[in-house]
Design a protein around this motif. Structure first.
Motif, PDB file in Angstrom:
ATOM      1  N   LEU A  14     -87.378  40.607  -9.706  1.00  0.00           N
ATOM      2  CA  LEU A  14     -86.969  39.278 -10.154  1.00  0.00           C
ATOM      3  C   LEU A  14     -87.770  38.181  -9.461  1.00  0.00           C
ATOM      4  N   ILE A  18     -90.437  38.457 -12.509  1.00  0.00           N
ATOM      5  CA  ILE A  18     -89.970  37.479 -13.493  1.00  0.00           C
ATOM      6  C   ILE A  18     -90.572  36.102 -13.222  1.00  0.00           C
ATOM      7  N   ASN A  19     -90.471  35.635 -11.972  1.00  0.00           N
ATOM      8  CA  ASN A  19     -91.040  34.325 -11.651  1.00  0.00           C
ATOM      9  C   ASN A  19     -92.558  34.318 -11.827  1.00  0.00           C
ATOM     10  N   GLY A  22     -93.443  34.045 -15.418  1.00  0.00           N
ATOM     11  CA  GLY A  22     -93.251  32.672 -15.875  1.00  0.00           C
ATOM     12  C   GLY A  22     -94.409  31.778 -15.477  1.00  0.00           C
ATOM     13  N   LEU A  38     -87.705  35.472 -20.529  1.00  0.00           N
ATOM     14  CA  LEU A  38     -87.722  35.975 -19.150  1.00  0.00           C
ATOM     15  C   LEU A  38     -86.353  35.811 -18.496  1.00  0.00           C
ATOM     16  N   LEU A  39     -85.673  34.708 -18.792  1.00  0.00           N
ATOM     17  CA  LEU A  39     -84.340  34.499 -18.240  1.00  0.00           C
ATOM     18  C   LEU A  39     -83.371  35.558 -18.752  1.00  0.00           C
ATOM     19  N   ALA A  41     -84.160  38.542 -19.719  1.00  0.00           N
ATOM     20  CA  ALA A  41     -84.545  39.792 -19.054  1.00  0.00           C
ATOM     21  C   ALA A  41     -83.996  39.836 -17.635  1.00  0.00           C
ATOM     22  N   ALA A  42     -84.022  38.699 -16.945  1.00  0.00           N
ATOM     23  CA  ALA A  42     -83.502  38.639 -15.579  1.00  0.00           C
ATOM     24  C   ALA A  42     -81.998  38.882 -15.556  1.00  0.00           C
ATOM     25  N   THR A  45     -81.321  42.562 -16.299  1.00  0.00           N
ATOM     26  CA  THR A  45     -81.667  43.365 -15.115  1.00  0.00           C
ATOM     27  C   THR A  45     -80.608  43.222 -14.042  1.00  0.00           C
ATOM     28  N   LEU A 186     -86.561  28.129 -14.214  1.00  0.00           N
ATOM     29  CA  LEU A 186     -86.441  29.585 -14.275  1.00  0.00           C
ATOM     30  C   LEU A 186     -86.198  30.148 -12.882  1.00  0.00           C
ATOM     31  N   VAL A 190     -83.041  32.455 -11.569  1.00  0.00           N
ATOM     32  CA  VAL A 190     -83.278  33.777 -10.978  1.00  0.00           C
ATOM     33  C   VAL A 190     -82.699  33.838  -9.575  1.00  0.00           C
TER      34      VAL A 190
END
Length: 306
Positions: A14, A18-19, A22, A38-39, A41-42, A45, A186, A190
């Motif tokens: 994450l 993820i970041n 982004g 992406l958010l 997905a986070a 997860t 984002l 996260v």
């Protein structure tokens, strides 16, 4: 095997994955709407990690609070996204001068934004435990009795607005670009997922630097008085400066340790929580009978917090 992957790779996935995705996408000029993917997905997860490797299995079960927490999450995330969309308009009123380092690599610009936002949000959070009118609104967040990802967005929208303003206003004043703000939004989402996660993950020595769930659980303990610990959003750097950093590696938490002792019957419904700060007698303090430990030592090894 799966548990070890979650324990040691969930947080890096994450924080960096993820970041990082982004930053790479927006930095390459791709539509900012991909950040919503992406958010999602986070969030997926986060819930998967909590399911397969829970710190406390019972915290994965709704205590009649799932609908309320979903409402908080939707409203407060919408506020974050809305504030990003409104930046061009806000900048016209707030920007003092365009001093933003546009020529710097995009990833460095995001890091600068994170550092500034971390300071502003952390100090408002600190003040919210000491200033009565702020505490009335912040108390919503401390009414939780189970610790899981969506707790991070369980905030009164007015208090979240105050925190975001403190974190973003200095950036807007110097010309914060919308693309940087979008990635910052984002990163905040996260971070809140990780900070309140029920996943039993590990980050090793970084737990003394990053404000993640191992340390943030102490912030939600029902300690005596309003001088809590570990206020940081992204890092614990400001807590070390304020003398409010604390960590005890042997402490384990249950639902009995969380919440507000002087308000055991704090409203649990969404609309009631929105109204509570305005109700006569609605102010409360974070008081309890649980004895608060001395601040300033990391009991993992006696390291000074400052």
């Amino acid at each position: 095997m799966v548990c070890n992957l979650i324990r040691y790779l969930y947080a890096p996935f994450l924080l960096v994955g993820i970041n990082g995705a982004g930053i790479a996408l927006v930095g390459a000029g791709v539509s900012r709407w991909w950040l919503l993917g992406l958010l999602v997905a986070a969030i997926a997860t986060s819930f998967a990690a909590e399911h397969h490797l829970p710190y406390r299995p019972e915290w994965n079960s709704s205590a009649g609070d799932r609908g309320r927490d979903n409402a908080h999450a939707v409203v407060n995330e919408a506020l974050i996204l809305g504030s990003v969309t409104a930046i061009p308009v806000l900048a016209a009123f707030v920007t003092v001068g365009d001093m933003w380092p546009h020529a710097w690599p995009f990833v460095v610009q995001v890091i600068v934004a994170l550092v500034v936002a971390d300071a502003g949000i952390t100090f408002v959070h600190f003040a919210s435990h000491r200033v009565g009118v702020l505490w009335r609104f912040h108390a919503v967040h401390h009414s939780v009795t189970r610790f899981y990802g969506f707790n991070g967005l369980m905030k009164h929208p007015l208090h979240q607005t105050i925190e975001l303003t403190a974190g973003v206003a200095p950036l807007l004043a110097v010309g914060l670009p919308v693309d940087v703000a979008a990635v910052l939004a984002l990163a905040v989402a996260v971070q809140l997922l990780l900070q309140h996660s029920n996943a039993d993950y590990r980050v090793g020595p970084l737990r003394r630097v990053l404000s993640l769930n191992e340390g943030h659980r102490f912030h939600h303990l029902k300690w005596a008085g309003v001088g809590d610990v570990n206020f940081g959003l992204f890092t614990l750097v400001w807590d070390r400066m304020l003398g409010t950093y604390f960590f005890d590696p042997v402490r384990r938490f249950t639902s009995d340790d969380l919440g507000m002792a002087d308000k055991p019957h704090y409203p649990s419904r969404y609309l009631a929580q929105l109204a509570e700060p305005f109700r006569a007698g609605g102010a409360c303090t974070a008081a309890t009978t649980d004895k608060k430990p001395a601040i300033g030592k990391d009991q993992a090894g006696g390291e000074a917090a400052a």
